[in-house]
Motif scaffolding. Structure first.
Motif, short mmCIF file in Angstrom:
data_model
loop_
_atom_site.label_atom_id
_atom_site.label_comp_id
_atom_site.label_asym_id
_atom_site.label_seq_id
_atom_site.Cartn_x
_atom_site.Cartn_y
_atom_site.Cartn_z
N ARG A 3 8.62 25.20 106.53
CA ARG A 3 9.49 25.27 105.36
C ARG A 3 9.52 23.92 104.66
NH1 ARG A 3 11.97 28.30 109.23
NH2 ARG A 3 12.36 30.45 108.63
N PHE A 4 8.66 23.74 103.73
CA PHE A 4 8.64 22.49 102.98
C PHE A 4 9.70 22.54 101.88
CE2 PHE A 4 7.16 19.87 99.43
CZ PHE A 4 7.07 18.66 100.09
N GLY A 5 10.42 21.45 101.69
CA GLY A 5 11.30 21.32 100.54
C GLY A 5 12.77 21.42 100.81
N ARG A 6 13.22 21.83 101.98
CA ARG A 6 14.65 21.94 102.25
C ARG A 6 15.15 20.78 103.10
NH1 ARG A 6 18.57 26.32 101.56
NH2 ARG A 6 20.45 25.08 101.45
N PHE A 7 14.23 20.21 103.88
CA PHE A 7 14.61 19.15 104.81
C PHE A 7 13.82 17.89 104.50
CE2 PHE A 7 15.17 23.24 106.87
CZ PHE A 7 16.54 23.19 107.10
N ALA A 8 14.52 16.76 104.52
CA ALA A 8 13.88 15.48 104.21
C ALA A 8 13.24 14.85 105.44
CB ALA A 8 14.91 14.53 103.61
N SER A 9 13.82 15.11 106.62
CA SER A 9 13.28 14.55 107.85
C SER A 9 13.81 15.35 109.03
CB SER A 9 13.65 13.07 108.00
OG SER A 9 15.05 12.93 108.19
N LEU A 10 13.19 15.11 110.18
CA LEU A 10 13.57 15.78 111.42
C LEU A 10 13.59 14.75 112.53
CD1 LEU A 10 13.99 18.37 113.17
CD2 LEU A 10 11.49 18.52 113.31
N VAL A 11 14.71 14.70 113.26
CA VAL A 11 14.82 13.85 114.45
C VAL A 11 15.36 14.74 115.57
CG1 VAL A 11 15.90 11.83 115.52
CG2 VAL A 11 15.27 11.77 113.08
N VAL A 12 14.59 14.84 116.66
CA VAL A 12 15.00 15.68 117.78
C VAL A 12 15.03 14.86 119.06
CG1 VAL A 12 14.20 17.84 116.78
CG2 VAL A 12 12.63 16.48 118.14
N ALA A 13 15.94 15.25 119.95
CA ALA A 13 16.05 14.59 121.25
C ALA A 13 15.60 15.53 122.35
CB ALA A 13 17.50 14.15 121.49
N ASP A 14 14.64 15.06 123.12
CA ASP A 14 14.18 15.75 124.32
C ASP A 14 13.64 17.15 124.11
OD1 ASP A 14 14.54 13.64 126.10
OD2 ASP A 14 16.66 14.09 126.37
N ARG A 15 13.01 17.39 122.97
CA ARG A 15 12.32 18.67 122.74
C ARG A 15 11.12 18.41 121.85
NH1 ARG A 15 15.67 20.03 125.92
NH2 ARG A 15 16.69 22.02 126.13
N GLY A 16 9.98 18.89 122.31
CA GLY A 16 8.78 18.82 121.49
C GLY A 16 8.68 20.07 120.63
N HIS A 17 7.62 20.13 119.83
CA HIS A 17 7.37 21.30 118.98
C HIS A 17 7.26 22.54 119.87
CE1 HIS A 17 5.17 24.08 116.39
NE2 HIS A 17 5.74 23.40 115.38
#
Length: 188
Positions: A98-112
């Motif tokens: 989903r391009f265009g709704r989120f500017a960045s993603l930061v996650v803790a202890d979970r990969g894709h």
């Protein structure tokens, strides 16, 4: 912090909103067993960085549709997204493809979700890539392979922050988590 209740397709969701009026907002998705208060120190640091925060309260079992309904109800067309544990899994789900709704993603202890986790489990082999700059913060080295393998599922800039011996990144390393989020909100 202000508490609000927002109606989503899955039911009412309680959120805590705080920080300065800013053009940058961070949506924080806690792990299933974390309370919103676990993010108080993270939020304080983000507020000091001129960022507004929206934290989903504990007990909310959200779907991707609920997250989009929540953002629409709060009139937030563009946010930075962060989460830990199951909240990180949800963050990957809403940011991927989903391009265009989120500017960045930061996650803790979970990969894709398309890569094997530290136990060898692939949560969703068909998950599309995340099309945003992404940071994975890992609390211990057992998740390093999962984090590194996630790079091929991120079309934006990618980085891994490895901490040592941290069981819960937001609770035990709030400064590191907040720093990773704040760095993603900058244009450098």
């Amino acid at each position: 912090m202000e508490s609000r209740t927002v109606t989503t397709p899955g039911g009412d969701v309680h959120v805590r909103i705080g920080g300065p009026e800013s053009r940058f907002t961070v949506l924080l998705l806690p792990d299933a067993d974390e309370s919103a208060e676990a993010y108080d120190v993270v939020c304080e640091r983000l507020h000091n960085s001129d960022l507004r925060t929206v934290v989903v309260d504990a007990g909310a079992s959200l779907t991707s549709a609920d997250v989009f309904a929540l953002l629409d109800a709060l009139a937030l067309p563009w946010v930075h997204l962060a989460g830990s544990g199951t909240g990180a899994e949800l963050a990957w789900a809403v940011a991927s493809g989903r391009f265009g709704r989120f500017a960045s993603l930061v996650v803790a202890d979970r990969g894709h979700p398309a890569v094997p986790d530290h136990a060898g489990v692939v949560r969703d082999p068909a998950a599309p890539p995340a099309e945003v700059p992404t940071t994975i913060v890992i609390g211990d080295a057992t998740r390093r392979a999962e984090a590194d393998a996630s790079m091929r599922y991120v079309t934006g800039e990618f980085r891994v922050v490895e901490l040592d011996g941290v069981a819960s990144v937001p609770a035990e390393a709030p400064a590191d988590f907040a720093s990773a989020i704040a760095l993603r909100t900058g244009s450098w």
